[in-house]
Design a protein around this motif. Structure first.
Motif, short mmCIF file in Angstrom:
data_model
loop_
_atom_site.label_atom_id
_atom_site.label_comp_id
_atom_site.label_asym_id
_atom_site.label_seq_id
_atom_site.Cartn_x
_atom_site.Cartn_y
_atom_site.Cartn_z
N GLN A 62 0.64 -1.44 -0.39
CA GLN A 62 -0.39 -0.14 0.16
C GLN A 62 0.86 1.77 0.02
O GLN A 62 2.21 1.22 0.00
N GLY A 63 0.24 2.10 -0.47
CA GLY A 63 1.16 3.69 -0.29
C GLY A 63 1.78 3.57 -1.41
O GLY A 63 1.23 3.52 -2.09
N LYS A 64 3.08 4.04 -1.28
CA LYS A 64 3.96 4.33 -2.72
C LYS A 64 4.32 3.06 -3.63
O LYS A 64 4.17 3.58 -4.15
N PHE A 65 4.32 2.15 -2.70
CA PHE A 65 4.14 0.61 -3.42
C PHE A 65 2.74 -0.10 -3.48
O PHE A 65 2.88 -1.46 -4.21
N TYR A 108 20.71 11.56 0.77
CA TYR A 108 20.12 13.07 1.52
C TYR A 108 18.87 12.56 2.29
O TYR A 108 17.83 12.28 1.50
N ARG A 109 19.11 12.74 3.60
CA ARG A 109 17.47 12.43 4.31
C ARG A 109 17.39 12.32 5.57
O ARG A 109 17.91 13.77 5.81
N ASP A 110 15.95 13.09 5.87
CA ASP A 110 15.95 13.94 7.01
C ASP A 110 14.66 13.46 7.25
O ASP A 110 13.66 12.19 6.94
N ASN A 111 13.82 13.89 7.91
CA ASN A 111 12.75 12.90 8.72
C ASN A 111 11.22 12.97 7.42
O ASN A 111 10.91 12.20 7.65
N ARG A 112 11.63 14.17 6.91
CA ARG A 112 10.41 14.00 5.49
C ARG A 112 10.81 13.80 4.25
O ARG A 112 10.51 13.79 3.33
N LEU A 113 11.70 14.33 4.02
CA LEU A 113 12.88 13.92 2.87
C LEU A 113 13.67 13.40 2.37
O LEU A 113 15.04 12.91 3.08
N LYS A 114 13.80 12.02 1.08
CA LYS A 114 14.81 11.53 1.31
C LYS A 114 15.49 11.89 -0.24
O LYS A 114 14.46 12.15 -1.54
N TRP A 118 9.31 12.32 -0.78
CA TRP A 118 9.23 14.06 -0.08
C TRP A 118 7.45 13.54 0.54
O TRP A 118 6.62 12.97 0.50
N ARG A 119 7.57 12.93 1.90
CA ARG A 119 5.95 13.48 2.94
C ARG A 119 5.71 14.17 3.47
O ARG A 119 6.78 15.29 4.10
N ILE A 120 5.14 15.44 2.60
CA ILE A 120 4.51 15.63 2.36
C ILE A 120 3.39 16.79 4.02
O ILE A 120 4.42 17.24 4.69
N THR A 121 2.72 15.69 3.69
CA THR A 121 2.25 15.85 5.60
C THR A 121 2.05 14.44 6.01
O THR A 121 2.61 13.54 5.41
N ASP A 122 1.90 14.32 7.09
CA ASP A 122 1.50 12.62 7.62
C ASP A 122 0.71 12.28 6.26
O ASP A 122 0.40 10.35 6.97
N LYS A 123 0.13 12.77 5.92
CA LYS A 123 -1.40 11.91 5.22
C LYS A 123 -1.25 12.23 3.19
O LYS A 123 -1.40 11.21 2.55
N GLN A 124 0.09 12.55 2.95
CA GLN A 124 0.51 12.78 2.14
C GLN A 124 1.64 12.72 1.10
O GLN A 124 2.05 13.47 1.79
N GLN A 125 2.49 11.93 0.02
CA GLN A 125 3.76 11.60 0.17
C GLN A 125 3.75 12.27 -1.35
O GLN A 125 2.84 11.12 -2.00
N GLY A 155 11.17 6.64 -15.77
CA GLY A 155 10.79 7.98 -14.43
C GLY A 155 9.34 6.77 -14.10
O GLY A 155 8.69 6.87 -14.93
N PHE A 156 9.59 7.51 -13.25
CA PHE A 156 8.06 7.72 -12.40
C PHE A 156 7.44 8.97 -11.73
O PHE A 156 8.60 9.25 -10.87
N VAL A 157 6.23 9.45 -11.65
CA VAL A 157 5.80 9.97 -10.26
C VAL A 157 4.86 9.55 -10.29
O VAL A 157 3.93 8.88 -10.06
N LYS A 158 5.13 9.55 -8.72
CA LYS A 158 3.93 9.40 -7.94
C LYS A 158 2.73 10.03 -6.95
O LYS A 158 4.02 10.72 -6.18
N TYR A 159 1.81 10.57 -6.60
CA TYR A 159 1.05 10.63 -5.64
C TYR A 159 0.61 9.99 -4.06
O TYR A 159 -0.54 9.16 -4.82
N VAL A 160 0.83 10.07 -2.69
CA VAL A 160 -0.09 9.07 -2.62
C VAL A 160 -1.05 9.78 -1.25
O VAL A 160 -0.57 10.77 -0.51
N TYR A 161 -2.08 10.03 -0.71
CA TYR A 161 -3.09 9.78 -0.48
C TYR A 161 -3.75 8.91 0.18
O TYR A 161 -4.62 8.55 0.33
#
Length: 724
Positions: free
Chosen positions: A164-167, A267-273, A325-332, A371-377
């Motif tokens: 689920q999610g991005k996969f 590069y990594r942080d809590n919301r961006l890789k 990029w984890r935009i919010t806890d509900k969006q990626q 390539g690909f682009v993916k949006y998850v809500y």
């Protein structure tokens, strides 16, 4: 707090529900719950247990207080495997890590029943035919990159069969979760040498961690020296002439070299890789000669000889970038792009007798952009929506000399769109809907161009009442067009009596797959039973038809291929996981309906055993001889091998043997009969014959440290002292 245990209880009583989990290395966790309010229990060795009641939502940050009690020596019996709704989680033991020097050999040591892993050849495949996506920290990687990782840094391996999610658009995901460092790095050197069949590879890799950044530089080379390649082929050609042709060919020493270099940043942080990689790969095969003895009988009677001289070189520069990029806890949002430029050369001269010559010299320039682009809500844990757009673009410019084939300027593009909806009504059920997927493809050459639309869809349902049993059903259906190379009008001469020609009138192929699978997960025994039916309607296959005295080899799309199979696979661990026994059995029947079809009933099985003794490990596998059939029949010899490893303090050594008692060196055999053509071919060679091999690697760490405190264990025989 990394790797804390979290249990969700009903707020009305203290009995644990089936909802539980473990925080990741950053202390984050997300656990679905059917309750609106839950009682949360957080435990971690060395800290006081925390209990509180809250709404089933984002609870923010919770803090554990260090325990003031002294921990006496305790005996720990850790579970190496747990079964969850979305995934099977495997925690490698120290023995399993020490007995591996890459991701593939670690997968072999884990003995996941759904996977067949050959540590000698590096082959990894699904036991049930599913498409596998490999990831490192949820970043999609190739098998070659997977082999570069250090087993020492692997925290766990996840086999995700309900993504689920991005996969959510994938069938199966194998994800390696790594330990991250803030400072320091390591240097690793590897060598792989094969004897009897001369081949091998060498690599040097340096990795540096600096806070949120990681840098990796890798150079590698490989070689392959095949001797004694020999083939026998019997053919019947029915045109205006009736010809039987017997061919025996011997090839000289065939050499292949590959050199590569790559530089990777992460590069990594809590919301961006973010990941970036640049690299260069060169493959070279010097000129080698093949001598053929040809005997014609029937309407043409002659004994003659032919010689073939071949050489090639491919050079590729590439760039790869990945963002998560984890935009919010509900969006990626995720994106990946790969681009490459290639400069290739292929030379071939076919001389039959003294008066017939077919010569081909090709210079090829390629450009690839994928390539690909993916949006998850994910509004709630019960619902998840994702949209994936994938693009494949290839451009080939081929310049031909000394041949009747005209220069080619070919372009091929395909765009795939996958909207996916995942619904989890409660913790026991999982539904994945991909009903609207489609593909838009386009290809063009100097003489032809076509575009076409293909639709695809899939539904997956999984029921898991507890951590022991699960039941899964899936159906995939859609259609696809044959490759552009099969539909081109280009015609190429093969020899005096045969030509190769594309077929621009090929039709779409319709495919349907549905299966049901039962999984059982006990403390020391894991098993799956998988029943499947596949249909490929209007399947593309080879065709042969006469034009006077010439036999034209082309492609056609007709006939339906039905494939039925029943597979059972299991893994048994004994003696505190020091002994692993893996094996399985498949019963199947393939039927190709049509005027030139066929059928095959088959039984296949595989056996694998592993023993871990301190710093040593021993393994063996066996697969019997196989006969297969889809549109043609093929045979394979038995495959078996043994290996032994030693690993300690950064040093790793492995020795082994494969097919040591196989004397005739038969690698593959194919046979089939059409109305105007029949053949039976056997290929012999050292590449799949008996071999001995040795692998050596050494890793040197420098300045490795992390600002995050992690749990560790100091082994003291049968017990462990937990410490901070």
């Amino acid at each position: 707090m990394p790797f804390a245990n979290i249990t969700l209880l009903s707020p009305l009583n203290s009995h644990p529900s089936e909802v539980h989990g473990v925080s990741n290395e950053d202390g984050r966790f997300c656990i679905p719950s059917p309750e609106e309010r839950v009682r949360v229990v957080v435990t971690c060795v060395g800290y006081d247990t925390l209990r509180f009641t809250c709404q089933a939502a984002d609870i923010g940050t919770v803090v554990l207080q260090p325990s003031t009690e002294h921990l006496a020596e305790v005996t720990v019996q850790a579970a190496s495997h747990r079964s969850e709704m979305e995934r099977e989680v495997y925690l490698p033991t120290t023995r399993q890590r020490n007995a591996a020097n890459g991701g593939i050999s670690l997968l072999s040591n884990l003995a996941i029943p759904q996977l067949f892993v050959n540590r000698i050849t590096g082959e990894v495949k699904s036991q049930t035919g599913r498409a596998i996506t490999y990831c490192i920290d949820e970043r999609i990687v190739s098998l070659s990159e997977l082999e570069q990782l250090r087993p020492k840094d692997v925290l766990r391996v996840e086999y995700i069969d309900a993504p689920q999610g991005k996969f959510a658009d994938k069938e199966v995901v194998v994800n390696f979760v790594m330990r991250h460092y803030d400072y320091g790095g390591y240097v690793e050197a590897k060598d792989h040498t094969m004897l009897i069949h001369s081949a091998g590879s060498n690599s040097l890799q340096a990795v540096l961690d600096q806070k949120r950044m990681r840098y990796a530089l890798r150079i590698a080379t490989s070689y392959d020296n095949e001797r004694g390649r020999y083939s026998e082929k019997e053919e019947d050609l029915l045109t205006a002439l009736s010809i039987h042709k017997s061919t025996k060919s011997h090839s000289d020493h065939i050499k292949k070299w590959t050199q590569s270099a790559s530089f990777n940043t992460y590069y990594r942080d809590n919301r961006l890789k973010l990941t970036g990689e640049v690299g260069y790969v060169q493959n070279r095969q010097p000129d080698y000669a093949t001598t053929e003895q040809l005997v014609y009988s029937g309407d043409v009677t002659s004994v003659t000889s032919a010689s073939i001289h071949e050489s090639s070189q491919q050079r590729t520069a590439y760039l790869n970038a990945d963002a998560d990029w984890r935009i919010t806890d509900k969006q990626q949002f995720s994106a990946q792009v790969y681009g490459s430029l290639g400069w290739n050369r292929y030379d071939n001269n076919y001389q039959e007798g003294s008066d017939y010559l077919v010569s081909s010299h090709i210079k090829e320039h390629t450009s690839v952009l994928n390539g690909f682009v993916k949006y998850v809500y994910t509004p709630t844990w019960q619902h998840s929506l994702s949209l994936t757009v994938i693009e494949f673009y290839y451009h080939y410019v081929d310049h031909y000399r000394h041949t009747v084939v005209a220069d080619q300027d070919a372009r091929q593009s395909e765009t795939i769109v996958w909207p996916v909806y995942v619904w989890r009504p409660n913790v026991k059920w999982y539904f994945n809907f991909r009903p609207l997927g489609f593909s838009v493809a386009y290809w063009k050459t100097r003489t032809d161009q076509q575009s076409y639309f293909s639709s695809r869809g899939a539904v997956t349902v999984k029921y898991q009442p507890n951590g022991t049993h699960n039941l899964q059903y899936a159906i995939y259906l859609g259609n696809s067009n044959p490759a552009a190379s099969m539909r081109s009008r280009v015609e190429q001469v093969v020899n005096r009596y045969e030509v190769l020609r594309g077929n621009p009138d090929l039709k779409k192929t319709f495919f349907l797959t549905n299966y049901v699978q039962y999984g059982l997960s006990l403390k020391n025994w894991r098993a799956i039973v998988h029943a499947e039916y596949q249909l490929m309607a209007n399947i593309t296959q080879s065709s042969y038809h006469p034009e006077g005295e010439i036999l034209v080899q082309s492609s056609k799309a007709e006939g339906n291929l039905h494939m039925l199979s029943l597979t059972a696979q299991q893994t048994l661990t004994l003696f505190d996981r020091k002994l692993q026994l893996q094996g399985g059995l498949t019963l199947g029947r393939n039927i190709l309906a049509g005027t030139e079809g066929g059928s095959l009933n088959y039984i296949r099985y595989n056996l694998n055993a592993q023993v871990f003794l301190g710093s040593f490990s021993f393994s063996a596998y066996y697969q019997p001889a196989q006969t297969g059939f889809m549109t043609q029949y093929y045979r394979q010899k038995p495959d078996y091998g043994i290996s032994a490893t030693y690993g300690k303090k950064g040093f790793f050594a492995e020795i082994g043997a494969r097919r040591l008692f196989l004397h005739d060196k038969l690698t593959h055999a194919w046979f089939h009969r059409w109305q105007h053509y029949a053949f039976d071919q056997r290929i012999y060679g050292s590449s799949n014959g008996p071999c001995l091999y040795a692998r050596l690697s050494y890793t040197f760490d420098f300045g490795r440290q992390t600002e995050r405190q992690e749990m560790g264990g100091a082994s003291t025989g049968a017990t462990a002292i937990l410490h901070r």
